[in-house]
Design a protein around this motif. Structure first.
Motif, PDB file in Angstrom:
ATOM      1  N   LEU A   1       6.595  12.587  -2.182  1.00 27.65           N
ATOM      2  CA  LEU A   1       5.443  11.643  -1.814  1.00 27.65           C
ATOM      3  C   LEU A   1       4.434  12.411  -1.201  1.00 27.65           C
ATOM      4  O   LEU A   1       4.476  13.373  -0.139  1.00 27.65           O
ATOM      5  CB  LEU A   1       6.198  10.831  -0.688  1.00 27.65           C
ATOM      6  CG  LEU A   1       7.284  10.108  -0.885  1.00 27.65           C
ATOM      7  CD1 LEU A   1       7.828   8.964   0.437  1.00 27.65           C
ATOM      8  CD2 LEU A   1       6.879   8.906  -1.960  1.00 27.65           C
ATOM      9  N   ARG A   2       3.382  12.549  -1.994  1.00 24.53           N
ATOM     10  CA  ARG A   2       2.302  13.426  -1.529  1.00 24.53           C
ATOM     11  C   ARG A   2       1.131  12.702  -1.510  1.00 24.53           C
ATOM     12  O   ARG A   2       0.825  11.636  -2.121  1.00 24.53           O
ATOM     13  CB  ARG A   2       2.019  14.644  -2.289  1.00 24.53           C
ATOM     14  CG  ARG A   2       3.318  15.555  -2.540  1.00 24.53           C
ATOM     15  CD  ARG A   2       3.090  16.974  -3.319  1.00 24.53           C
ATOM     16  NE  ARG A   2       2.279  16.547  -4.416  1.00 24.53           N
ATOM     17  CZ  ARG A   2       3.131  16.438  -5.755  1.00 24.53           C
ATOM     18  NH1 ARG A   2       4.187  16.171  -5.699  1.00 24.53           N
ATOM     19  NH2 ARG A   2       2.548  16.090  -6.797  1.00 24.53           N
ATOM     20  N   TRP A   3      -0.011  12.920  -0.561  1.00 21.31           N
ATOM     21  CA  TRP A   3      -1.178  12.093  -0.393  1.00 21.31           C
ATOM     22  C   TRP A   3      -2.476  13.193  -0.498  1.00 21.31           C
ATOM     23  O   TRP A   3      -2.451  14.228   0.095  1.00 21.31           O
ATOM     24  CB  TRP A   3      -1.056  11.467   1.000  1.00 21.31           C
ATOM     25  CG  TRP A   3       0.289  10.646   1.319  1.00 21.31           C
ATOM     26  CD1 TRP A   3       1.299  11.125   1.747  1.00 21.31           C
ATOM     27  CD2 TRP A   3       0.193   9.388   0.745  1.00 21.31           C
ATOM     28  NE1 TRP A   3       2.283  10.307   1.776  1.00 21.31           N
ATOM     29  CE2 TRP A   3       1.796   9.127   0.926  1.00 21.31           C
ATOM     30  CE3 TRP A   3      -0.166   8.459   0.210  1.00 21.31           C
ATOM     31  CZ2 TRP A   3       2.391   7.888   0.788  1.00 21.31           C
ATOM     32  CZ3 TRP A   3       0.289   7.268  -0.225  1.00 21.31           C
ATOM     33  CH2 TRP A   3       1.820   6.865   0.280  1.00 21.31           C
TER      34      TRP A   3
ATOM     35  N   SER B   1       0.752  -1.205   0.067  1.00 22.26           N
ATOM     36  CA  SER B   1       0.021   0.042   0.052  1.00 22.26           C
ATOM     37  C   SER B   1       0.871   1.311   0.043  1.00 22.26           C
ATOM     38  O   SER B   1       0.554   2.144  -0.840  1.00 22.26           O
ATOM     39  CB  SER B   1      -0.874  -0.077   1.097  1.00 22.26           C
ATOM     40  OG  SER B   1      -1.936  -1.113   1.428  1.00 22.26           O
ATOM     41  N   LEU B   2       2.040   1.061   0.800  1.00 25.93           N
ATOM     42  CA  LEU B   2       2.802   2.377   1.113  1.00 25.93           C
ATOM     43  C   LEU B   2       3.503   2.806  -0.399  1.00 25.93           C
ATOM     44  O   LEU B   2       3.930   3.791  -0.414  1.00 25.93           O
ATOM     45  CB  LEU B   2       3.495   2.131   2.188  1.00 25.93           C
ATOM     46  CG  LEU B   2       3.002   2.296   3.572  1.00 25.93           C
ATOM     47  CD1 LEU B   2       3.760   2.110   4.689  1.00 25.93           C
ATOM     48  CD2 LEU B   2       1.959   3.553   3.749  1.00 25.93           C
ATOM     49  N   TYR B   3       3.846   1.784  -1.159  1.00 26.90           N
ATOM     50  CA  TYR B   3       4.856   1.862  -2.269  1.00 26.90           C
ATOM     51  C   TYR B   3       3.728   2.777  -3.314  1.00 26.90           C
ATOM     52  O   TYR B   3       4.443   3.386  -4.054  1.00 26.90           O
ATOM     53  CB  TYR B   3       4.819   0.553  -2.960  1.00 26.90           C
ATOM     54  CG  TYR B   3       5.920  -0.481  -2.408  1.00 26.90           C
ATOM     55  CD1 TYR B   3       6.968  -0.074  -1.615  1.00 26.90           C
ATOM     56  CD2 TYR B   3       5.616  -1.682  -2.390  1.00 26.90           C
ATOM     57  CE1 TYR B   3       7.918  -0.634  -1.063  1.00 26.90           C
ATOM     58  CE2 TYR B   3       6.641  -2.677  -1.871  1.00 26.90           C
ATOM     59  CZ  TYR B   3       7.688  -2.029  -1.250  1.00 26.90           C
ATOM     60  OH  TYR B   3       8.424  -2.966  -0.514  1.00 26.90           O
ATOM     61  N   GLN B   4       2.443   2.730  -3.127  1.00 25.08           N
ATOM     62  CA  GLN B   4       1.564   3.876  -3.795  1.00 25.08           C
ATOM     63  C   GLN B   4       2.225   5.317  -4.074  1.00 25.08           C
ATOM     64  O   GLN B   4       2.082   5.886  -5.010  1.00 25.08           O
ATOM     65  CB  GLN B   4       0.156   3.922  -3.724  1.00 25.08           C
ATOM     66  CG  GLN B   4      -0.251   2.382  -4.175  1.00 25.08           C
ATOM     67  CD  GLN B   4      -1.778   2.501  -4.263  1.00 25.08           C
ATOM     68  OE1 GLN B   4      -2.174   3.542  -4.636  1.00 25.08           O
ATOM     69  NE2 GLN B   4      -2.320   1.322  -4.570  1.00 25.08           N
TER      70      GLN B   4
ATOM     71  N   THR C   1      11.216   4.788  -3.326  1.00 21.36           N
ATOM     72  CA  THR C   1      10.336   5.571  -2.367  1.00 21.36           C
ATOM     73  C   THR C   1      11.361   6.539  -1.654  1.00 21.36           C
ATOM     74  O   THR C   1      11.233   7.968  -1.716  1.00 21.36           O
ATOM     75  CB  THR C   1       9.876   4.668  -1.119  1.00 21.36           C
ATOM     76  OG1 THR C   1       8.894   3.819  -1.688  1.00 21.36           O
ATOM     77  CG2 THR C   1       9.079   5.901  -0.431  1.00 21.36           C
ATOM     78  N   LEU C   2      12.711   6.381  -1.171  1.00 18.21           N
ATOM     79  CA  LEU C   2      13.478   7.238  -0.995  1.00 18.21           C
ATOM     80  C   LEU C   2      13.981   8.304  -1.921  1.00 18.21           C
ATOM     81  O   LEU C   2      14.112   9.442  -1.551  1.00 18.21           O
ATOM     82  CB  LEU C   2      14.771   6.392  -0.788  1.00 18.21           C
ATOM     83  CG  LEU C   2      14.880   5.759   0.787  1.00 18.21           C
ATOM     84  CD1 LEU C   2      16.142   4.730   0.719  1.00 18.21           C
ATOM     85  CD2 LEU C   2      15.247   6.920   1.830  1.00 18.21           C
TER      86      LEU C   2
ATOM     87  N   LEU D   1       9.413   2.819   5.012  1.00 16.24           N
ATOM     88  CA  LEU D   1       8.155   3.235   4.383  1.00 16.24           C
ATOM     89  C   LEU D   1       7.418   4.054   5.349  1.00 16.24           C
ATOM     90  O   LEU D   1       6.791   5.128   5.034  1.00 16.24           O
ATOM     91  CB  LEU D   1       7.449   2.362   3.717  1.00 16.24           C
ATOM     92  CG  LEU D   1       8.160   1.386   2.592  1.00 16.24           C
ATOM     93  CD1 LEU D   1       7.211   0.254   2.130  1.00 16.24           C
ATOM     94  CD2 LEU D   1       8.434   2.271   1.467  1.00 16.24           C
ATOM     95  N   VAL D   2       7.120   3.544   6.481  1.00 20.62           N
ATOM     96  CA  VAL D   2       6.434   4.037   7.749  1.00 20.62           C
ATOM     97  C   VAL D   2       7.109   5.658   8.062  1.00 20.62           C
ATOM     98  O   VAL D   2       6.435   6.482   8.161  1.00 20.62           O
ATOM     99  CB  VAL D   2       6.316   3.207   8.812  1.00 20.62           C
ATOM    100  CG1 VAL D   2       5.688   3.815  10.144  1.00 20.62           C
ATOM    101  CG2 VAL D   2       5.362   1.749   8.689  1.00 20.62           C
ATOM    102  N   SER D   3       8.279   5.426   8.136  1.00 19.32           N
ATOM    103  CA  SER D   3       9.150   6.678   8.573  1.00 19.32           C
ATOM    104  C   SER D   3       9.039   7.621   7.637  1.00 19.32           C
ATOM    105  O   SER D   3       8.524   8.853   7.819  1.00 19.32           O
ATOM    106  CB  SER D   3      10.700   6.382   8.708  1.00 19.32           C
ATOM    107  OG  SER D   3      11.422   7.547   8.913  1.00 19.32           O
ATOM    108  N   LEU D   4       9.094   7.282   6.314  1.00 22.79           N
ATOM    109  CA  LEU D   4       9.202   8.351   5.078  1.00 22.79           C
ATOM    110  C   LEU D   4       7.646   8.897   4.819  1.00 22.79           C
ATOM    111  O   LEU D   4       7.616  10.118   4.461  1.00 22.79           O
ATOM    112  CB  LEU D   4       9.523   7.632   3.748  1.00 22.79           C
ATOM    113  CG  LEU D   4      10.963   7.296   3.598  1.00 22.79           C
ATOM    114  CD1 LEU D   4      11.368   6.663   2.261  1.00 22.79           C
ATOM    115  CD2 LEU D   4      11.904   8.859   3.989  1.00 22.79           C
ATOM    116  N   THR D   5       6.510   7.960   5.209  1.00 21.30           N
ATOM    117  CA  THR D   5       5.125   8.538   5.105  1.00 21.30           C
ATOM    118  C   THR D   5       4.648   9.046   6.558  1.00 21.30           C
ATOM    119  O   THR D   5       3.436   9.549   6.495  1.00 21.30           O
ATOM    120  CB  THR D   5       4.283   7.496   4.617  1.00 21.30           C
ATOM    121  OG1 THR D   5       4.444   6.268   5.311  1.00 21.30           O
ATOM    122  CG2 THR D   5       4.828   6.838   3.239  1.00 21.30           C
ATOM    123  N   GLY D   6       5.470   9.118   7.462  1.00 16.13           N
ATOM    124  CA  GLY D   6       4.914   9.877   8.729  1.00 16.13           C
ATOM    125  C   GLY D   6       3.835   8.995   9.467  1.00 16.13           C
ATOM    126  O   GLY D   6       3.127   9.479  10.129  1.00 16.13           O
TER     127      GLY D   6
END
Length: 468
Positions: A465-467, A316-319, A453-454, A390-395
């Motif tokens: 990386l935006r949501w 999911s986070l790879y999106q 992702t990095l 991934l968790v760290s990079l996406t907060g």
């Protein structure tokens, strides 16, 4: 980003008799739509990322080693001849024959396009040829492009994931593919994405077969001990990639909507069933028809509480990077309940066999505690280090102590320790360490997507990386 190295136009035998095929380069402008409206990645607007930060150095080393092994010794031992139609022999149509080379292609394509590829045993030009071989053969054998029932694949419960891997590698190396290859990559992904849009709020595809939930809202347990989370977020991956690669396609809206639906279903917990929250246009309490994780963030697979499937939300986070490669925001649905699951890994106590308790993440250690055992083996540090990153990079670790960055360092350093045992870049020795036959390929695919992702988070143009 500079273009890929030009390979030779002649066929040649590489080390250990591995075969190569000539790659015809037909570059396209960054905004030019070709082959079913595929828009190539505009690398020039994405800046650069040398991987010089601490996490970047670790993941870069993992990717460099894994891709060197997969496109080098593994490829050479696996693909030794062409078939009469000019494609390599995949030796079947099952997971071993299709998923494994697709994962290898992701690792190699990422390493080549981000300039992290290690040339010590095989040149980048020859690695490019081999990677193209994998991409073009996998796409050509998909049922969207292949009428031979004996050699075609596609349309099964996991094939959306195989198509995602193949198409991602193809998109990364779009300039290395000719017009036929490009068309077949697009056709493959469209076919699998369209199949997924036939499902509804109960079924993955159509109106029967695989359901979206382990537990229905009425309490019926559809698949005891078997969360549907993983297969939904890998199916969502194919939908997201199709929507990003082909933004002008007539089915774009359907792919986008179904992607969001599957992301939300994958991470649905009991609290969501009465929640008034609306995410990407979907009100949780109105649309969801069941759950896949518990309110505490844990989930079950293989008839046990299974940490390895908790970190399968990496898909999911790879999106974030998939949408970021097109300079677009990923759907907020991809982040849903990730914080619950991560808190369960780091903070939730579980009973120890000899008394006392421990979280799944053991304090100040890369060791993982499996409260109900692990049927896949003994050594999986990068599965967790990848998720930590991934968790760290996406907060998604806000308020969780220790923070994800600490665990990324512990787990990924342990991964590098495993790799240091071998000179060829692989991770595993004894089968008991990881019993999956695609264990090296899984490491490569994760490393490729983690590094992308990095790249999107820490490139010279700013965080992409935006949501929404």
């Amino acid at each position: 980003m500079p273009s890929l190295p030009l390979p030779s136009r002649r066929r040649f035998l590489g080390a250990a008799g591995a075969i190569g095929a000539a790659a015809a380069f037909a570059g396209t402008g960054p905004a030019e739509a070709v082959d079913n409206d595929v828009v190539p990645i505009d690398w020039r607007n994405l800046g650069t990322y040398p991987g010089a930060d601490a996490a970047g150095r670790r993941v870069k080393e993992i990717l460099a080693g894994s891709s060197r092994y997969l496109i080098g010794p593994w490829y050479a031992a696996t693909y030794t001849r062409y078939l009469p139609d000019g494609y390599i022999d995949l030796k079947g149509t099952d997971e071993r024959a299709v998923r494994l080379p697709a994962m290898a292609a992701v690792a190699a394509a990422t390493a080549l396009t981000t300039r992290t590829y290690d040339e010590r045993t095989l040149s980048a030009a020859n690695a490019t040829i081999r990677t193209r071989n994998l991409i073009r053969t996998l796409a050509a054998r998909h049922r969207a492009n292949n009428t031979d029932a004996a050699t075609r694949w596609g349309g099964d419960w996991q094939t959306a994931l195989w198509a995602y891997y193949t198409a991602l590698a193809g998109w990364l190396m779009w300039d290395a593919l000719d017009a036929t290859d490009r068309g077949q990559v697009a056709a493959m992904l469209i076919w699998e994405a369209d199949r997924l849009t036939t499902g509804n709020d109960i079924f993955l595809v159509g109106t029967s077969g695989h359901q979206l939930y382990m537990t229905r809202t009425d309490g019926t347990v559809v698949s005891p001990g078997d969360s549907k989370a993983e297969e939904e977020n890998w199916s969502a991956a194919a939908l997201s990639l199709a929507a990003v690669m082909m933004p002008g396609h007539p089915h774009h809206a359907r792919w986008t909507r179904r992607n969001i639906e599957l992301l939300l279903a994958a991470a649905a917990c009991p609290a969501d069933l009465t929640s008034d929250e609306t995410i990407n246009g979907i009100r949780l309490s109105s649309w969801l028809r069941g759950t896949n994780i518990a309110d505490d963030g844990t989930l079950q697979n293989h008839a046990r509480l299974h940490p390895l499937y908790m970190v399968a939300f990496d898909q999911s986070l790879y999106q974030g990077f998939v949408f970021g490669l097109a300079n677009r925001a990923a759907p907020r649905a991809a982040l849903h309940n990730i914080d619950r699951t991560y808190a369960a890994l780091v903070e939730k106590p579980f009973a120890l066999p000899d008394g006392g308790t421990s979280p799944i993440y053991r304090a100040n250690s890369p060791e993982i505690y499996y409260p109900e055992g692990n049927d896949w083996g003994t050594h999986f540090p990068f599965y967790f280090g990848n998720f930590d990153l991934l968790v760290s990079l996406t907060g998604q670790d806000t308020g969780i102590d220790p923070a994800a960055a600490k665990w990324e360092r512990l787990h990924n350093q342990d991964q590098l320790t495993l790799m240091s045992r071998f000179a060829d870049g692989r991770t595993y020795g004894a089968d008991a360490e990881n019993t999956y036959y695609g264990r090296e390929h899984r490491i490569g695919a994760m490393a490729g997507q983690a590094y992308l992702t990095l790249f999107l988070a820490r490139n010279t143009t700013g965080n992409r990386l935006r949501w929404r």
